[in-house]
Design a protein around this motif. Structure first.
Motif, mmCIF file in Angstrom:
data_model
loop_
_atom_site.group_PDB
_atom_site.id
_atom_site.type_symbol
_atom_site.label_atom_id
_atom_site.label_comp_id
_atom_site.label_asym_id
_atom_site.label_seq_id
_atom_site.Cartn_x
_atom_site.Cartn_y
_atom_site.Cartn_z
ATOM 1 N N SER A 374 0.842 -1.197 0.000
ATOM 2 C CA SER A 374 0.000 0.000 0.000
ATOM 3 C C SER A 374 0.873 1.240 0.000
ATOM 4 C CB SER A 374 -0.909 0.006 1.236
ATOM 5 O OG SER A 374 -1.554 1.257 1.378
ATOM 6 N N LEU A 375 0.430 2.269 -0.747
ATOM 7 C CA LEU A 375 1.129 3.556 -0.774
ATOM 8 C C LEU A 375 0.246 4.659 -0.196
ATOM 9 C CD1 LEU A 375 2.706 3.370 -4.362
ATOM 10 C CD2 LEU A 375 3.744 2.722 -2.176
ATOM 11 N N GLY A 376 -0.749 4.259 0.585
ATOM 12 C CA GLY A 376 -1.698 5.222 1.118
ATOM 13 C C GLY A 376 -3.104 4.863 0.679
ATOM 14 N N LEU A 377 -4.080 5.662 1.067
ATOM 15 C CA LEU A 377 -5.474 5.370 0.759
ATOM 16 C C LEU A 377 -5.716 5.348 -0.751
ATOM 17 C CD1 LEU A 377 -8.149 4.851 2.233
ATOM 18 C CD2 LEU A 377 -8.642 7.304 2.011
ATOM 19 N N HIS A 378 -6.244 4.226 -1.254
ATOM 20 C CA HIS A 378 -6.603 4.024 -2.661
ATOM 21 C C HIS A 378 -5.392 3.975 -3.590
ATOM 22 C CE1 HIS A 378 -10.625 6.121 -1.491
ATOM 23 N NE2 HIS A 378 -10.596 4.849 -1.102
ATOM 24 N N LYS A 379 -4.197 3.779 -3.029
ATOM 25 C CA LYS A 379 -2.993 3.728 -3.854
ATOM 26 C C LYS A 379 -2.144 2.524 -3.436
ATOM 27 C CE LYS A 379 -2.355 7.938 -2.392
ATOM 28 N NZ LYS A 379 -3.711 8.430 -2.101
ATOM 29 N N GLY A 380 -1.587 1.822 -4.426
ATOM 30 C CA GLY A 380 -0.771 0.670 -4.097
ATOM 31 C C GLY A 380 -0.063 0.110 -5.313
ATOM 32 N N VAL A 381 0.762 -0.905 -5.091
ATOM 33 C CA VAL A 381 1.446 -1.628 -6.166
ATOM 34 C C VAL A 381 1.368 -3.117 -5.839
ATOM 35 C CG1 VAL A 381 3.022 0.210 -6.852
ATOM 36 C CG2 VAL A 381 3.670 -1.313 -4.981
ATOM 37 N N ALA A 382 1.373 -3.954 -6.880
ATOM 38 C CA ALA A 382 1.299 -5.394 -6.674
ATOM 39 C C ALA A 382 1.974 -6.117 -7.824
ATOM 40 C CB ALA A 382 -0.162 -5.845 -6.552
ATOM 41 N N PHE A 383 2.577 -7.254 -7.499
ATOM 42 C CA PHE A 383 3.154 -8.143 -8.509
ATOM 43 C C PHE A 383 2.743 -9.548 -8.104
ATOM 44 C CE2 PHE A 383 6.742 -10.642 -10.300
ATOM 45 C CZ PHE A 383 6.539 -10.330 -11.636
ATOM 46 N N VAL A 384 1.673 -10.069 -8.728
ATOM 47 C CA VAL A 384 1.063 -11.331 -8.312
ATOM 48 C C VAL A 384 0.926 -12.252 -9.521
ATOM 49 C CG1 VAL A 384 -0.927 -12.410 -7.205
ATOM 50 C CG2 VAL A 384 -0.216 -10.114 -6.508
ATOM 51 N N TYR A 385 1.444 -13.475 -9.368
ATOM 52 C CA TYR A 385 1.399 -14.461 -10.456
ATOM 53 C C TYR A 385 1.912 -13.871 -11.770
ATOM 54 C CZ TYR A 385 -1.373 -17.427 -7.375
ATOM 55 O OH TYR A 385 -1.812 -18.219 -6.320
ATOM 56 N N GLY A 386 2.956 -13.078 -11.680
ATOM 57 C CA GLY A 386 3.565 -12.510 -12.872
ATOM 58 C C GLY A 386 2.848 -11.304 -13.446
ATOM 59 N N ARG A 387 1.753 -10.877 -12.833
ATOM 60 C CA ARG A 387 0.998 -9.735 -13.327
ATOM 61 C C ARG A 387 1.244 -8.520 -12.441
ATOM 62 N NH1 ARG A 387 -5.075 -11.002 -14.929
ATOM 63 N NH2 ARG A 387 -4.689 -8.962 -15.892
ATOM 64 N N ARG A 388 1.341 -7.359 -13.068
ATOM 65 C CA ARG A 388 1.600 -6.117 -12.346
ATOM 66 C C ARG A 388 0.324 -5.298 -12.242
ATOM 67 N NH1 ARG A 388 5.748 -6.716 -16.094
ATOM 68 N NH2 ARG A 388 7.792 -7.205 -15.175
ATOM 69 N N LEU A 389 0.070 -4.809 -11.043
ATOM 70 C CA LEU A 389 -1.078 -3.940 -10.808
ATOM 71 C C LEU A 389 -0.602 -2.693 -10.077
ATOM 72 C CD1 LEU A 389 -3.680 -6.569 -9.521
ATOM 73 C CD2 LEU A 389 -3.601 -5.539 -11.787
ATOM 74 N N LYS A 390 -1.307 -1.586 -10.292
ATOM 75 C CA LYS A 390 -0.947 -0.352 -9.601
ATOM 76 C C LYS A 390 -2.200 0.467 -9.346
ATOM 77 C CE LYS A 390 0.185 1.820 -14.053
ATOM 78 N NZ LYS A 390 1.261 2.429 -14.867
ATOM 79 N N GLY A 391 -2.068 1.428 -8.439
ATOM 80 C CA GLY A 391 -3.188 2.301 -8.137
ATOM 81 C C GLY A 391 -4.273 1.612 -7.333
ATOM 82 N N LEU A 392 -5.532 1.921 -7.643
ATOM 83 C CA LEU A 392 -6.683 1.405 -6.897
ATOM 84 C C LEU A 392 -6.791 -0.123 -6.935
ATOM 85 C CD1 LEU A 392 -9.210 1.971 -5.228
ATOM 86 C CD2 LEU A 392 -10.473 2.288 -7.379
ATOM 87 N N PRO A 393 -6.620 -0.785 -8.110
ATOM 88 C CA PRO A 393 -6.716 -2.255 -8.114
ATOM 89 C C PRO A 393 -5.688 -2.916 -7.191
ATOM 90 C CG PRO A 393 -6.860 -1.401 -10.344
ATOM 91 C CD PRO A 393 -6.465 -0.249 -9.489
#
Length: 454
Positions: A374-393
């Motif tokens: 998490s980078l704060g409310l409604h903000k974040g980064v993720a790397f799951v099963y080889g997929r990259r996600l950012k922001g709200l998701p």
């Protein structure tokens, strides 16, 4: 086996609590008391009577979750175990004894007591890894416990109160400068949540604007959040810098003397807040035993989570160097994170029971599925099963994952309720710093002197 089997669990964190939880379930069913097979006595020695779910500490610091919902009371979760609040000072595994200091022995002044055991589970976790930086011990703030998280929240709001009321520009500037050292999960998530909270709180101060707040992240390597991958780490840097955070990579803290954070790039920041999250090291109790350790001070373990060359000794989590069987030939160990700790605890408990019943042991094998931050409310980064996600998701995945991982349905329901209410109402920005000095009011009334403002 002896009658009953005495199992000593050192530590009440992830591994300690989950191992004891699985053991009380399995031994209650498979080794019932009163039979010829004997029973089991499970003793958990822990500094605190609760397990802290550390991934929620940043949200507790920001006020999104109540402190009591970040911890799990061990006596409620482990009703069939004996909980001793204290510290294990030394272990003599050859004699199957541990030297323990409890609250009672400390109060009575009788000195440490000696406990005997048949099976030993070492899960003391880790402690903050500090460096000999001048002034760090006097002015640094840690971020590993719920007490530190809530203390930091109170401290940040108090600094805004000081800045709002002072007429000294130097005091104001130092009060509104917040330095975080360490670009891992703890440092980045704590900074992101607190920056979000402080920026929101500034609207209630007539003379503080968000631009007046100065947030600085110091990281010795060339990137932050290495667990989420290089691309998501770079995105996190861009996101935080876009919010005005001063991120200094390949930089080290050299001094905090006189409340001035001096960096090796020549920068100097007068500050009243320096948060140290620059890594962890194994608990000192490991060094107070004769059990084999690796070059990083962790216990050398087999894939069955047994300590090498030490029958009847087991370990997992931060304290253990467990070979990663999903990376054959690379000689890597499992990462010291919650994802492995919870799963290792289950295998560890199963192997202890299998050992008592003289059955074959199972190897621990779990492929790391990814990381979320998490980078704060409604903000974040993720790397799951080889997929990259950012922001709200990514932020939503971060919350969903940790909600599924926090122990007990009780805690899940309470955390979910708090998240729901926080989405409907405004943030709470009150400081309860007086909790740290609960007798101050009475001491003043009795003619004493209250503790001064920090």
């Amino acid at each position: 086996m002896t009658n009953p089997v005495r199992i000593l669990v050192v530590g009440g964190g992830y591994v300690g609590m989950y191992t004891a939880l699985h053991l009380q379930r399995k031994l209650k069913r498979q080794l019932p008391r009163g039979t010829g097979q004997g029973g089991a006595e499970i003793t958990v020695v822990t500094p605190d009577p609760y397990m802290t779910y550390q991934p929620f500490l940043p949200e507790a610091a920001a006020g999104s979750i109540s402190p009591r919902h970040v911890v799990v009371p061990l006596r409620r979760v482990l009703p069939h175990c004996r909980i001793l609040v204290g510290e294990v000072n030394a272990i003599d595994h050859a004699r199957r004894t541990a030297t323990v200091t409890t609250l009672a022995t400390a109060e009575e002044g009788t000195g440490p007591r000696r406990m005997t055991y048949d099976e030993l589970v070492l899960a003391p976790g880790s402690v903050s890894r500090t460096l000999p930086v001048p002034g760090l011990a006097d002015h640094g703030i840690g971020f590993k416990t719920v007490e530190e998280a809530i203390g930091l929240r109170n401290h940040v709001i108090e600094q805004m109160d000081i800045a709002s009321s002072t007429r000294d520009p130097a005091v104001r500037d130092a009060a509104l400068t917040f330095v975080f050292v360490g670009g891992g999960y703890a440092g980045v998530e704590a900074l992101g949540e607190l920056e979000d909270m402080a920026r929101y709180a500034s609207r209630y101060y007539h003379n503080i604007k968000p631009a007046d707040l100065k947030w600085i992240l110091v990281e010795a390597s060339d990137r932050i959040l290495p667990e989420v991958g290089e691309k998501m780490g770079k995105y996190a840097v861009r996101e935080l810098r876009g919010r005005g955070v001063d991120i200094r990579l390949n930089t080290r803290l050299t001094s905090v003397d006189n409340r001035v954070a001096a960096l090796d790039d020549g920068a100097r920041f007068p500050t009243r807040t320096l948060v140290w999250t620059a890594g962890v090291k194994p608990h000192p109790v490991l060094a107070a035993s004769s059990l084999p350790r690796d070059e990083r001070g962790r216990l050398r373990c087999t894939a069955q989570l047994a300590v090498e060359g030490a029958p009847h000794a087991w370990a997992a989590g931060d304290a253990a160097a467990v070979p990663d069987l999903t990376s054959p030939g690379k000689g890597e160990d499992c990462a010291p994170n919650a994802q492995h700790a919870v799963r290792q605890a289950k295998v560890l408990a199963e192997n202890i029971v299998a050992s008592l019943e003289q059955r074959p042991l199972s190897d621990y094998r779990h492929k790391h599925v990814g990381s979320v931050a998490s980078l704060g409310l409604h903000k974040g980064v993720a790397f799951v099963y080889g997929r990259r996600l950012k922001g709200l998701p990514a932020w939503a995945m971060h919350r969903a994952y940790h909600l599924s991982r926090v122990p007990t349905f009780n805690r899940k329901a309470r955390v979910l309720a708090e998240w729901t209410l926080s989405g409907l109402f405004k943030r709470e920005i009150v400081s309860l710093g007086s909790l740290e000095h609960p007798r101050a009011e009475f001491e003043l009334a009795a003619g004493g002197e209250p503790p001064g403002l920090r």
